[in-house]
Write a protein that holds these residues in place. Structure first.
Motif, short mmCIF file in Angstrom:
data_model
loop_
_atom_site.label_atom_id
_atom_site.label_comp_id
_atom_site.label_asym_id
_atom_site.label_seq_id
_atom_site.Cartn_x
_atom_site.Cartn_y
_atom_site.Cartn_z
N ILE A 45 9.91 -19.41 35.48
CA ILE A 45 9.97 -18.44 34.39
C ILE A 45 11.36 -18.46 33.77
N PRO A 46 11.49 -18.71 32.47
CA PRO A 46 12.81 -18.70 31.84
C PRO A 46 13.28 -17.28 31.55
N LEU A 47 14.56 -17.13 31.32
CA LEU A 47 15.12 -15.81 31.01
C LEU A 47 14.48 -15.22 29.77
N SER A 48 14.14 -16.07 28.80
CA SER A 48 13.53 -15.59 27.55
C SER A 48 12.18 -14.93 27.78
N ARG A 49 11.54 -15.22 28.92
CA ARG A 49 10.24 -14.62 29.23
C ARG A 49 10.38 -13.40 30.13
N TYR A 50 11.60 -13.09 30.57
CA TYR A 50 11.79 -11.96 31.48
C TYR A 50 12.36 -10.74 30.78
N ALA A 51 13.48 -10.90 30.06
CA ALA A 51 14.33 -9.76 29.73
C ALA A 51 13.94 -9.07 28.43
N LEU A 52 14.24 -7.78 28.37
CA LEU A 52 14.11 -7.01 27.14
C LEU A 52 15.26 -7.36 26.19
N GLY A 53 15.04 -7.04 24.91
CA GLY A 53 16.09 -7.20 23.93
C GLY A 53 16.11 -8.54 23.24
N GLN A 54 15.14 -9.40 23.54
CA GLN A 54 15.05 -10.71 22.90
C GLN A 54 13.58 -10.96 22.62
N PRO A 55 13.24 -11.39 21.43
CA PRO A 55 11.83 -11.63 21.11
C PRO A 55 11.32 -12.87 21.82
N ALA A 56 10.19 -12.70 22.51
CA ALA A 56 9.56 -13.87 23.12
C ALA A 56 8.82 -14.64 22.05
N PRO A 57 8.63 -15.94 22.23
CA PRO A 57 7.84 -16.71 21.26
C PRO A 57 6.48 -16.07 21.04
N ALA A 58 6.04 -16.08 19.78
CA ALA A 58 4.80 -15.38 19.42
C ALA A 58 3.61 -15.86 20.23
N THR A 59 3.63 -17.11 20.65
CA THR A 59 2.47 -17.67 21.36
C THR A 59 2.45 -17.30 22.83
N SER A 60 3.55 -16.78 23.36
CA SER A 60 3.61 -16.56 24.81
C SER A 60 3.45 -15.10 25.22
N PRO A 107 24.83 -15.40 31.81
CA PRO A 107 23.44 -14.92 31.79
C PRO A 107 22.46 -15.83 32.54
N GLN A 108 22.53 -17.13 32.32
CA GLN A 108 21.59 -18.03 32.99
C GLN A 108 21.81 -18.06 34.50
N GLU A 109 23.07 -18.03 34.91
CA GLU A 109 23.37 -17.99 36.35
C GLU A 109 22.87 -16.68 36.95
N LEU A 114 18.81 -13.50 40.06
CA LEU A 114 17.83 -12.41 40.05
C LEU A 114 16.43 -12.94 40.30
N ARG A 115 16.06 -14.01 39.63
CA ARG A 115 14.73 -14.60 39.84
C ARG A 115 14.56 -15.02 41.30
N GLY A 116 15.61 -15.57 41.89
CA GLY A 116 15.53 -15.96 43.30
C GLY A 116 15.31 -14.76 44.21
N GLN A 117 15.95 -13.64 43.89
CA GLN A 117 15.75 -12.45 44.72
C GLN A 117 14.35 -11.88 44.56
N PHE A 118 13.79 -11.92 43.33
CA PHE A 118 12.40 -11.51 43.16
C PHE A 118 11.49 -12.39 44.02
N MET A 119 11.71 -13.70 43.98
CA MET A 119 10.86 -14.62 44.73
C MET A 119 10.98 -14.39 46.23
N ARG A 120 12.21 -14.12 46.71
CA ARG A 120 12.38 -13.85 48.14
C ARG A 120 11.70 -12.55 48.53
N ALA A 121 11.70 -11.58 47.63
CA ALA A 121 10.99 -10.33 47.90
C ALA A 121 9.49 -10.58 48.01
N PHE A 122 8.94 -11.37 47.08
CA PHE A 122 7.51 -11.67 47.13
C PHE A 122 7.15 -12.41 48.42
#
Length: 700
Positions: A45-60, A107-109, A114-122
């Motif tokens: 999952i890229p950052l553009s698909r996670y965070a608020l404040g940035q428009p995701a691509p219309a198709t996604s 931001p990317q780092e 953060l994504r890694g911590q979500f995955m470890r929680a799951f």
């Protein structure tokens, strides 16, 4: 804990079939999350698909955070407050806002961590190693989002309840000692264990448990907020708002209000867009955040101008930002009742701006179509069920937690009024809080006569003998010379009365508490004020009598910070009081006098005072009130300004004309500090020019 029979009876009476439709909707929403963000796909999952404040691509589709907060209401709510709950988000300023553990990263780092911590929680939950989630530091900064995520992917292990405070209260309800430091997901797991251990919940789904607990034991009791909000200039957007069942406001340039964590941050954004708002934008910032934080059940009055009600409404959903609209992008869902539309007999001067607070009693009169000044039919009566104002609730909570409270703030902010309001609530007269000034005054006088509530004012000559006990002249003595008699002080008398009525609360209000010599006045009793020392016997040094402070005694003190700051109080006394600030409230003086926006003038003047003096020397809203209402006449404003405000500021400035000039600008001579003489009409225009020009415009 709720009584066992009550909880079991409530569960037996609950209509589980009523949750079937909502449960189906929740499952559809869960499938939507799993489809768009499958568990196995989190690694990519890229950052553009996670965070608020940035428009995701219309198709996604929407980002993960937007879907979880706004697109899945039946899975349980995490709405309200700022976007900080999402741990990282893109701010309207162009900056990335990151939680503390991620703050030094790019931001990317930060996203990779953060994504890694979500995955470890799951992975930990899949392995039933629930304790491992507690070690993921970044996730602790978004407990509601994380708990909802875990409940969405693993509904068999979590309930759809995410607010830490709600979980804590439900745990206590079910007989558990809630740990205030436990993260929300741990409290959620503990609540699920308790639910599964009780036979009355056998076979219940998580959705049924959630809806039952909120329906029967809602941890959010509060007085519903009532706001007047104009639907565009002169109500031009009313038909659209009515048909769409919403209320809309402008200031679109600010972007999503959810990105702002405080009124100060939002004020900075307003100042950047409207740099000449001269401090009044803090008032607007607070009102916009109040709009954002409206909750279902709060009430709205839609108006056109100052004398027309278009409808009343009930908030039915949470705030959202609609950037695709051409204007008025800030939206709150409202269920409207147009049967209350009416012309008012008198204009409401505070209604010239977009937002204005509405008094509960006035709203009641609007709702029955009797909004005239002399109407009394909608007034509450003793014995009615009344929700307490938030400030009164805060004082009561502090009293229960600490036993005694000091209300502190600048002069004129309503500290004594709040103390008396709290006393009315303790005395069972909360109905008087929303009654007329005359009825309220009568209720207060009656309350002080009953003996459960005592009121005293400290001053430099007030001593131990006045407060606890001492020998004083015996006015009944008839013999020659001076005869002294042992006399109980006001606190000793109150404690004696409280001892004989242990089932009732007794309250002492000490006005101007900081004007007295507190160590001398309280003496050895300062130790007994602590709640865990209540009831302990102590020998009084004067009479050698045994004395104790009963557990049902409470104390409220008031102090003006302009006279002496909190830090100057005796440390031993300070430790035993909770301190609640009572600051200037621009909403109380919402109104206009000619071209002058009273609230904006008030806020702008206090901004200058805080900048050039300090916050303790700001003026309170009482200086701009007459008979409890905002000043509306030019003569009244001139009198208040010249006879109250200027003398107060002159006293603060200690004869420094340059300092007074920095506070009041062209209204005083820069060299002498002499106020400019002008007619009341010209004064109003001068105040508007000096303090309010260039502010964001209203939508009356």
């Amino acid at each position: 804990m709720a009584d066992e029979p009550d909880l079991r009876a409530a569960a037996a009476e609950f209509d589980r079939s009523a949750a079937v439709e909502a449960e189906a909707a929740a499952e559809d929403e869960r499938k939507q999350v799993l489809s768009q963000f499958p568990l196995e796909g989190w690694a990519t999952i890229p950052l553009s698909r996670y965070a608020l404040g940035q428009p995701a691509p219309a198709t996604s589709g929407p980002t993960y955070c937007r879907l979880m907060e706004f697109g899945t209401p039946n899975l349980g709510s995490i709405k309200g407050g700022s976007a900080a709950k999402h741990i990282m988000y893109h701010h309207n300023s162009g900056e990335w806002r990151l939680a503390a553990p991620l703050r030094d990263m790019e931001p990317q780092e930060a996203w990779q961590e953060l994504r890694g911590q979500f995955m470890r929680a799951f992975e930990a939950v899949e392995a039933r190693d629930f304790d491992a989630v507690d070690d993921l530091e970044a996730l602790r900064f978004g407990p509601a989002l994380v708990t909802k995520s875990l409940a969405t992917y693993f509904p068999e292990h979590f309930l759809p309840i995410y607010a830490a405070e709600h979980l804590r209260r439900f745990l206590i309800l079910l007989g558990d000692s809630a740990q205030t430091s436990a993260p929300a997901w741990r409290s959620n797991r503990r609540l699920l264990e308790l639910v599964r251990s009780r036979t009355e919940f056998d076979g219940w789904s998580g959705q049924e448990v959630m809806r039952f607990l909120y329906l029967r034991f809602d941890p959010r009791p509060r007085q519903n907020t009532i706001w007047k909000i104009a639907p565009g200039e002169r109500g031009r957007l009313w038909e659209e708002c009515r048909d769409d069942a919403v209320i809309r406001v402008g200031w679109d340039e600010l972007g999503d209000l959810g990105q702002y964590q405080s009124d100060s941050e939002l004020k900075q954004a307003l100042d950047a867009r409207w740099p000449r708002s001269s401090g009044g934008s803090l008032t607007l910032a607070r009102r916009l955040l109040a709009l954002r934080d409206l909750e279902p059940g709060d009430r709205i009055v839609a108006n056109r101008g100052t004398d027309e009600v278009l409808a009343t409404g009930t908030v039915s959903g949470s705030y959202r930002f609609e950037p695709d609209r051409s204007e008025y992008q800030h939206v709150v869902p409202v269920t409207w009742d147009v049967s209350h539309a009416q012309k008012l007999s008198e204009p409401q001067h505070g209604w010239r701006s977009t937002f204005a607070k509405v008094d509960a009693a006035f709203f009641a009169r609007i709702s029955v179509g009797l909004a005239t000044p002399d109407t009394r039919s909608a007034e509450p009566h003793a014995g009615d069920s009344v929700m307490l104002p938030e400030d009164v609730e805060s004082v009561l909570e502090a009293l229960e937690r600490k036993g005694q409270v000091i209300l502190h703030g600048p002069p004129g902010t309503g500290k004594t009024r709040l103390a008396l309001s709290t006393a009315l609530a303790l005395a069972g007269r909360a109905d008087a809080l929303s009654s007329t000034p005359e009825q309220r005054a009568a209720a207060q006088a009656e309350m002080l006569r009953t003996g459960r509530i005592h009121m005293v004012t400290f001053h430099p000559s007030y001593g131990y003998e006045d407060f606890v006990e001492g020998f004083k002249p015996d006015m009944k003595a008839t013999g020659p010379g001076l005869t002294l008699a042992l006399t109980d002080g006001v606190f000793h008398t109150l404690c004696a009365q409280a001892t004989t009525h242990p089932d009732k609360k007794f309250l002492l209000i000490v006005d101007e508490i900081n004007r007295g010599d507190l160590p001398r006045i309280f003496g050895e009793l300062v130790t007994l004020l602590e709640l865990d020392k209540r009831g302990l016997p102590l020998t009084l040094p004067v009479s050698r009598r045994t004395f104790s402070v009963p557990p049902n005694v409470r104390i409220i003190g008031t102090m003006n910070t302009a006279d002496r700051s909190v830090s100057h109080l005796d440390a031993a006394v300070r430790r035993r009081f909770a301190f609640l600030p009572v600051g200037p409230d621009p909403d109380v003086v919402s109104g206009t006098v000619g071209p002058l926006d009273l609230a904006q003038f008030f806020e702008s003047l206090n901004t200058r005072i805080a900048r050039h003096l300090d916050a303790d020397h700001q003026i309170g809203h009482a200086y701009l009130l007459r008979d409890g209402e905002p000043i509306a006449a030019e003569n009244d404003l001139a009198a208040a300004f010249h006879h109250e405000v200027i003398p107060l500021l002159e006293d603060y400035c200690l004869g420094r004309a340059d300092l007074l000039h920095r506070l009041l600008g062209g209204l005083v001579d820069a060299d002498t500090g002499r106020p400019a003489l002008m007619s009341p009409q010209d004064l109003v225009a001068a105040l508007a020019s000096e303090f309010t020009s260039g502010a964001p415009g209203p939508d009356a």
